[in-house]
Scaffold this motif. Structure first.
Motif, PDB file in Angstrom:
ATOM      1  N   ASN A  53     -11.187 -11.369  67.301  1.00 18.66           N
ATOM      2  CA  ASN A  53     -10.786  -9.963  67.427  1.00 18.66           C
ATOM      3  C   ASN A  53      -9.298  -9.762  67.152  1.00 18.66           C
ATOM      4  O   ASN A  53      -8.883  -8.720  66.634  1.00 18.66           O
ATOM      5  CB  ASN A  53     -11.126  -9.447  68.831  1.00 18.66           C
ATOM      6  CG  ASN A  53     -12.624  -9.311  69.050  1.00 18.66           C
ATOM      7  OD1 ASN A  53     -13.388  -9.146  68.086  1.00 18.66           O
ATOM      8  ND2 ASN A  53     -13.064  -9.395  70.291  1.00 18.66           N
ATOM      9  N   GLU A  54      -8.493 -10.752  67.507  1.00 18.48           N
ATOM     10  CA  GLU A  54      -7.045 -10.624  67.347  1.00 18.48           C
ATOM     11  C   GLU A  54      -6.558 -11.141  65.987  1.00 18.48           C
ATOM     12  O   GLU A  54      -5.413 -10.879  65.600  1.00 18.48           O
ATOM     13  CB  GLU A  54      -6.331 -11.412  68.450  1.00 18.48           C
ATOM     14  CG  GLU A  54      -6.580 -10.859  69.850  1.00 18.48           C
ATOM     15  CD  GLU A  54      -6.054 -11.789  70.935  1.00 18.48           C
ATOM     16  OE1 GLU A  54      -5.426 -12.795  70.565  1.00 18.48           O
ATOM     17  OE2 GLU A  54      -6.280 -11.506  72.121  1.00 18.48           O
ATOM     18  N   SER A  55      -7.432 -11.857  65.263  1.00 16.92           N
ATOM     19  CA  SER A  55      -7.001 -12.538  64.039  1.00 16.92           C
ATOM     20  C   SER A  55      -6.598 -11.631  62.877  1.00 16.92           C
ATOM     21  O   SER A  55      -5.723 -12.028  62.093  1.00 16.92           O
ATOM     22  CB  SER A  55      -8.094 -13.505  63.564  1.00 16.92           C
ATOM     23  OG  SER A  55      -9.275 -12.796  63.231  1.00 16.92           O
ATOM     24  N   PRO A  56      -7.225 -10.453  62.677  1.00 18.32           N
ATOM     25  CA  PRO A  56      -6.815  -9.648  61.514  1.00 18.32           C
ATOM     26  C   PRO A  56      -5.323  -9.397  61.429  1.00 18.32           C
ATOM     27  O   PRO A  56      -4.724  -9.501  60.348  1.00 18.32           O
ATOM     28  CB  PRO A  56      -7.593  -8.340  61.711  1.00 18.32           C
ATOM     29  CG  PRO A  56      -8.823  -8.758  62.452  1.00 18.32           C
ATOM     30  CD  PRO A  56      -8.362  -9.847  63.387  1.00 18.32           C
ATOM     31  N   GLY A  57      -4.691  -9.104  62.552  1.00 21.85           N
ATOM     32  CA  GLY A  57      -3.249  -8.871  62.547  1.00 21.85           C
ATOM     33  C   GLY A  57      -2.475 -10.137  62.219  1.00 21.85           C
ATOM     34  O   GLY A  57      -1.520 -10.118  61.445  1.00 21.85           O
ATOM     35  N   ASP A  58      -2.925 -11.264  62.804  1.00 25.18           N
ATOM     36  CA  ASP A  58      -2.266 -12.543  62.543  1.00 25.18           C
ATOM     37  C   ASP A  58      -2.442 -12.959  61.087  1.00 25.18           C
ATOM     38  O   ASP A  58      -1.502 -13.456  60.453  1.00 25.18           O
ATOM     39  CB  ASP A  58      -2.834 -13.632  63.460  1.00 25.18           C
ATOM     40  CG  ASP A  58      -2.544 -13.351  64.932  1.00 25.18           C
ATOM     41  OD1 ASP A  58      -1.552 -12.658  65.206  1.00 25.18           O
ATOM     42  OD2 ASP A  58      -3.318 -13.821  65.788  1.00 25.18           O
ATOM     43  N   LEU A  59      -3.657 -12.782  60.557  1.00 25.25           N
ATOM     44  CA  LEU A  59      -3.925 -13.144  59.170  1.00 25.25           C
ATOM     45  C   LEU A  59      -3.082 -12.314  58.207  1.00 25.25           C
ATOM     46  O   LEU A  59      -2.640 -12.814  57.170  1.00 25.25           O
ATOM     47  CB  LEU A  59      -5.411 -12.954  58.850  1.00 25.25           C
ATOM     48  CG  LEU A  59      -6.366 -14.011  59.412  1.00 25.25           C
ATOM     49  CD1 LEU A  59      -7.807 -13.625  59.111  1.00 25.25           C
ATOM     50  CD2 LEU A  59      -6.063 -15.384  58.827  1.00 25.25           C
ATOM     51  N   LYS A  60      -2.876 -11.054  58.563  1.00 22.75           N
ATOM     52  CA  LYS A  60      -2.078 -10.179  57.703  1.00 22.75           C
ATOM     53  C   LYS A  60      -0.664 -10.713  57.560  1.00 22.75           C
ATOM     54  O   LYS A  60      -0.089 -10.720  56.456  1.00 22.75           O
ATOM     55  CB  LYS A  60      -2.060  -8.767  58.287  1.00 22.75           C
ATOM     56  CG  LYS A  60      -1.426  -7.730  57.381  1.00 22.75           C
ATOM     57  CD  LYS A  60      -1.559  -6.337  57.979  1.00 22.75           C
ATOM     58  CE  LYS A  60      -0.934  -5.295  57.050  1.00 22.75           C
ATOM     59  NZ  LYS A  60      -1.059  -3.934  57.629  1.00 22.75           N
ATOM     60  N   VAL A  61      -0.093 -11.194  58.677  1.00 27.35           N
ATOM     61  CA  VAL A  61       1.264 -11.748  58.658  1.00 27.35           C
ATOM     62  C   VAL A  61       1.300 -13.029  57.832  1.00 27.35           C
ATOM     63  O   VAL A  61       2.184 -13.229  56.994  1.00 27.35           O
ATOM     64  CB  VAL A  61       1.749 -12.024  60.101  1.00 27.35           C
ATOM     65  CG1 VAL A  61       3.092 -12.753  60.082  1.00 27.35           C
ATOM     66  CG2 VAL A  61       1.862 -10.725  60.883  1.00 27.35           C
ATOM     67  N   VAL A  62       0.309 -13.907  58.070  1.00 28.02           N
ATOM     68  CA  VAL A  62       0.261 -15.181  57.354  1.00 28.02           C
ATOM     69  C   VAL A  62       0.083 -14.955  55.854  1.00 28.02           C
ATOM     70  O   VAL A  62       0.759 -15.578  55.025  1.00 28.02           O
ATOM     71  CB  VAL A  62      -0.887 -16.053  57.895  1.00 28.02           C
ATOM     72  CG1 VAL A  62      -1.081 -17.296  57.018  1.00 28.02           C
ATOM     73  CG2 VAL A  62      -0.601 -16.478  59.331  1.00 28.02           C
ATOM     74  N   ILE A  66       2.348 -16.114  52.627  1.00 28.46           N
ATOM     75  CA  ILE A  66       1.802 -16.921  51.533  1.00 28.46           C
ATOM     76  C   ILE A  66       2.004 -16.225  50.196  1.00 28.46           C
ATOM     77  O   ILE A  66       2.384 -16.851  49.196  1.00 28.46           O
ATOM     78  CB  ILE A  66       0.305 -17.212  51.773  1.00 28.46           C
ATOM     79  CG1 ILE A  66       0.143 -18.167  52.958  1.00 28.46           C
ATOM     80  CG2 ILE A  66      -0.349 -17.807  50.519  1.00 28.46           C
ATOM     81  CD1 ILE A  66      -1.298 -18.408  53.355  1.00 28.46           C
ATOM     82  N   ASN A  67       1.748 -14.923  50.163  1.00 30.55           N
ATOM     83  CA  ASN A  67       1.946 -14.160  48.921  1.00 30.55           C
ATOM     84  C   ASN A  67       3.391 -14.216  48.460  1.00 30.55           C
ATOM     85  O   ASN A  67       3.668 -14.355  47.260  1.00 30.55           O
ATOM     86  CB  ASN A  67       1.508 -12.711  49.118  1.00 30.55           C
ATOM     87  CG  ASN A  67      -0.005 -12.561  49.239  1.00 30.55           C
ATOM     88  OD1 ASN A  67      -0.745 -13.411  48.750  1.00 30.55           O
ATOM     89  ND2 ASN A  67      -0.452 -11.489  49.865  1.00 30.55           N
ATOM     90  N   GLN A  68       4.316 -14.121  49.405  1.00 29.73           N
ATOM     91  CA  GLN A  68       5.731 -14.184  49.055  1.00 29.73           C
ATOM     92  C   GLN A  68       6.100 -15.566  48.530  1.00 29.73           C
ATOM     93  O   GLN A  68       6.829 -15.704  47.546  1.00 29.73           O
ATOM     94  CB  GLN A  68       6.590 -13.848  50.283  1.00 29.73           C
ATOM     95  CG  GLN A  68       8.079 -13.766  49.981  1.00 29.73           C
ATOM     96  CD  GLN A  68       8.404 -12.693  48.953  1.00 29.73           C
ATOM     97  OE1 GLN A  68       8.065 -11.526  49.125  1.00 29.73           O
ATOM     98  NE2 GLN A  68       9.044 -13.076  47.854  1.00 29.73           N
ATOM     99  N   PHE A  69       5.548 -16.592  49.193  1.00 24.21           N
ATOM    100  CA  PHE A  69       5.800 -17.967  48.740  1.00 24.21           C
ATOM    101  C   PHE A  69       5.282 -18.172  47.314  1.00 24.21           C
ATOM    102  O   PHE A  69       5.965 -18.738  46.459  1.00 24.21           O
ATOM    103  CB  PHE A  69       5.122 -18.960  49.688  1.00 24.21           C
ATOM    104  CG  PHE A  69       5.031 -20.358  49.127  1.00 24.21           C
ATOM    105  CD1 PHE A  69       6.125 -21.206  49.161  1.00 24.21           C
ATOM    106  CD2 PHE A  69       3.864 -20.813  48.535  1.00 24.21           C
ATOM    107  CE1 PHE A  69       6.056 -22.481  48.633  1.00 24.21           C
ATOM    108  CE2 PHE A  69       3.773 -22.082  48.007  1.00 24.21           C
ATOM    109  CZ  PHE A  69       4.879 -22.924  48.053  1.00 24.21           C
ATOM    110  N   GLU A  70       4.055 -17.713  47.046  1.00 25.42           N
ATOM    111  CA  GLU A  70       3.464 -17.896  45.718  1.00 25.42           C
ATOM    112  C   GLU A  70       4.222 -17.128  44.656  1.00 25.42           C
ATOM    113  O   GLU A  70       4.370 -17.600  43.520  1.00 25.42           O
ATOM    114  CB  GLU A  70       1.990 -17.483  45.745  1.00 25.42           C
ATOM    115  CG  GLU A  70       1.120 -18.448  46.555  1.00 25.42           C
ATOM    116  CD  GLU A  70      -0.346 -18.056  46.544  1.00 25.42           C
ATOM    117  OE1 GLU A  70      -0.665 -16.959  46.017  1.00 25.42           O
ATOM    118  OE2 GLU A  70      -1.175 -18.829  47.059  1.00 25.42           O
TER     119      GLU A  70
END
Length: 346
Positions: A53-62, A66-70
């Motif tokens: 339930n809490e992961s969508p927000g965490d995944l958004k940050v991660v 990752i997108n910035q790194f790539e």
């Protein structure tokens, strides 16, 4: 011997113990273990649901990180990655055009070399695109592991191209031997995994085909490279034997290094392409912008080799021109990877 104090404690323990027999104590332990397991399962379930339930927000940050790194990686490695991608699509188009132009005639003449090489080349293009995807995401070690497969494709393609129809036919006919080995492995572990049981009908058909091939080509045909026995004059040839005879054994050190990313040996735990100037203290558990040169350059060479092996089975002015173009593109990609890699060096 027990001291006075220890004897007293032992007697008091027995006096106040709620269990009259060892059996009662064991039953109590069993019941307690079951209750504890149930509590742990409930806690794990509640925690898992909360995490989901809490992961969508965490995944958004991660994902944002990752997108910035790539984006940064692709900016830094843009030139070599672009040149490798151009090479891949030129090779892909060349193979597709070659297959379209000669497929019908090859089918009519039962051309085993054409069948083997076009399929090997298609697999090589797919593998190269997978490598490119891994490189763009910063996974040099995993890309190198996939290059290992591409090198094998290139070596086998060159071997078949140089040795003609009889070898190519044996190579294609070896498929049921591999299927038979897989079936035997499935039967051995049935009931320990979720695989459906192999049907009796399939077993009979495949076993019969296996036995006919062994009878036709000999017992040595059952080995992993049994299709190359007669050509190499060895009872149990290996991939290394084929690599040497086609003159591509100078890739052996890199092949061994790439194998470290496939197998779980200790050298592969410490040598990581994604760590630049590693001192052995860093544990790489994700992407990195280092180490792209090796797998990138090697991919360009191996894809060029298998594509040329295919094209030169039908030599002509257009295929010779395409082969020269591929050679140039591979060289330019390798040069670009080397130049960009130097910018990372301290």
């Amino acid at each position: 011997m027990l001291g006075f104090q220890e004897k007293l404690e032992s007697q008091l323990a027995n006096l106040f113990s709620p269990f009259e027999t060892e059996k009662e104590w064991q039953e109590f332990q069993k019941k307690t273990d079951l209750e504890l397991e149930q509590i742990l399962n409930e806690v794990a379930l509640i925690t898992s649901i909360a995490t989901i339930n809490e992961s969508p927000g965490d995944l958004k940050v991660v994902r944002k990180k990752i997108n910035q790194f790539e984006q940064n990686l692709r900016h830094f490695w843009r030139l070599p990655l672009d040149r490798l991608e151009i090479l891949i699509w030129v090779a892909f188009e060349a193979g597709m055009q070659f297959n379209r132009e000669f497929r019908n005639a090859a089918a009519e003449s039962n051309d085993h070399v054409f069948e083997a090489l076009t399929r090997l080349h298609a697999k090589a293009c797919q593998t190269s695109l997978a490598i490119l995807t891994l490189l763009k995401s910063g996974f040099a070690d995993d890309a190198f592991a996939r290059w290992r497969s591409l090198h094998e494709i290139s070596v086998i393609g060159s071997f078949i191209s140089k040795n003609g129809q009889e070898l190519a036919e044996k190579y294609l006919l070896h498929r049921p031997i591999q299927q038979y080995k897989i079936m035997c492995a499935q039967i051995k572990v049935h009931g320990r995994n979720s695989e459906e049981e192999v049907s009796q009908e399939d077993m009979v058909v495949l076993e019969d085909l296996h036995d006919k091939l062994i009878k036709r080509f000999g017992k040595s045909f059952s080995s992993d490279y049994g299709w190359a026995v007669e050509t190499l004059k060895k009872n149990r040839p290996t991939f290394r034997d084929i690599e040497e005879i086609v003159g591509l054994d100078h890739f052996r050190p890199y092949y061994r290094m790439a194998s470290d990313n496939v197998h779980a040996n200790s050298h592969g735990l410490y040598y990581r392409m994604g760590i630049n100037q590693d001192d052995g203290k860093i544990l790489l558990g994700g992407p990195s912008n280092a180490g792209l040169e090796g797998p990138g350059h090697d991919t360009a060479i191996s894809l060029m080799q298998i594509t040329i092996s295919l094209l030169l089975t039908r030599p002509s002015v257009p295929t010779n021109i395409t082969a020269t173009i591929l050679t140039t593109l591979a060289r330019e990609a390798g040069y670009a990877f080397a130049q960009t890699h130097r910018k990372l060096e301290p």
